[in-house]
Design an enzyme around this catalytic site. Sequence first.
Site, PDB file in Angstrom:
ATOM      1  N   SER A  72     -10.565 124.116 -70.907  1.00  0.00           N
ATOM      2  CA  SER A  72      -9.489 122.878 -71.356  1.00  0.00           C
ATOM      3  C   SER A  72      -9.734 122.211 -72.516  1.00  0.00           C
ATOM      4  CB  SER A  72      -9.760 121.647 -70.147  1.00  0.00           C
ATOM      5  OG  SER A  72     -11.100 121.441 -69.879  1.00  0.00           O
ATOM      6  N   ASP A 126     -15.368 126.886 -79.542  1.00  0.00           N
ATOM      7  CA  ASP A 126     -15.354 127.133 -78.125  1.00  0.00           C
ATOM      8  C   ASP A 126     -15.793 126.012 -77.313  1.00  0.00           C
ATOM      9  OD1 ASP A 126     -15.049 128.506 -75.712  1.00  0.00           O
ATOM     10  OD2 ASP A 126     -16.232 130.385 -76.085  1.00  0.00           O
ATOM     11  N   ASP A 129     -20.094 124.385 -70.997  1.00  0.00           N
ATOM     12  CA  ASP A 129     -20.241 123.733 -69.447  1.00  0.00           C
ATOM     13  C   ASP A 129     -21.328 122.847 -69.834  1.00  0.00           C
ATOM     14  OD1 ASP A 129     -18.346 125.054 -68.078  1.00  0.00           O
ATOM     15  OD2 ASP A 129     -19.524 126.911 -68.523  1.00  0.00           O
ATOM     16  N   GLU A 148     -16.631 135.544 -74.724  1.00  0.00           N
ATOM     17  CA  GLU A 148     -17.071 134.422 -75.710  1.00  0.00           C
ATOM     18  C   GLU A 148     -18.096 134.843 -76.277  1.00  0.00           C
ATOM     19  OE1 GLU A 148     -15.123 130.800 -72.855  1.00  0.00           O
ATOM     20  OE2 GLU A 148     -17.158 131.636 -72.400  1.00  0.00           O
TER      21      GLU A 148
END
Length: 286
Positions: A72, A126, A129, A148
């Site tokens: 997001s 990128d 988390d 990724e």
Amino acid sequence: MPLPSTDILSQATVQVSPGPSVPTIVPPSIVLTPSQVAKLSVIEKSKRLAAFAAVDEHLLGEHRVIGIGSGSTVPYVVERIVSQGPELNKARVFIPTGFQSKELIVSSHLNLGDVDQYPTLDITFDGADEVDRDLNCIKGGGACHLREKVLAEAAKTFILVADYRKNVEFLGTNFSQGVPIEVVPFAYAKVLQNLRGTLGSPNAVLRMAKMKAGPVVSDNANFIIDAPFATDVMKDPYTIMARIKMLTGVVEVGLFCHMAKAAYFGNEDGSVTVKWNNGKNEHISP
Ligand SMILES: O=C(CO)[C@H](O)[C@H](O)COP(=O)(O)O
């Protein structure tokens, strides 16, 4: 609230002109208006700040091949890139890490390429988390970590963008669901057994889909296991990453160690924290 997200096409308006009978799909612009920005939550604003600062500092005029990650925060990277204008962007090609970023690139009218055409990228941006003090990170919350990692490794420069919640001392502090592990489907039970036994993750689970009966299936048609480890183990992410990767059936592990050059974190107060791979920390005031 209109956000630059993956469902960009579902937000599209259909314009039917009086002439041709075929309706034209006009996607909303990825570049937010001031009123859209004002409506963003603090967390969304902080993601956008991080993305803008990272693009401004690292995307150079001479860069031609650019990796676009998932999650997001990445739509704000694309927003900033699009704002640089078509003149610069027409000479560039953008490589996605999965379905979401491919849609983002296409709907933003940027040139789409793939890593098999361009095995060396100038730069990849990128999300993450979680990122620790040494710039190791957990990735794969969106099940995209195989592609990724390929794009991170193929890039001369790998830059992380995230909000302040991802900036931690040790991995696993806030992101407690575990290390995402992509596995070939027929080996998942064996790998789960290995993880719960020898590797010391008794709560490892197969990631299940939310709106579908059954497991999450990655863009590569594989399954995802989430394996939480004790804090002591997560203090040395490289060792556990290497041990997991040795299990037959594992395709990729969502631990990215010693890969990023810098990580940008947007803060609640409008500032940006930058952690560099040389140990330097920087604070960009609002
Ligand atoms: O690794 C990822 C997907 O596999 C994402 O980059 C990660 O989940 C971060 O996403 P967000 O920016 O939404 O927090």
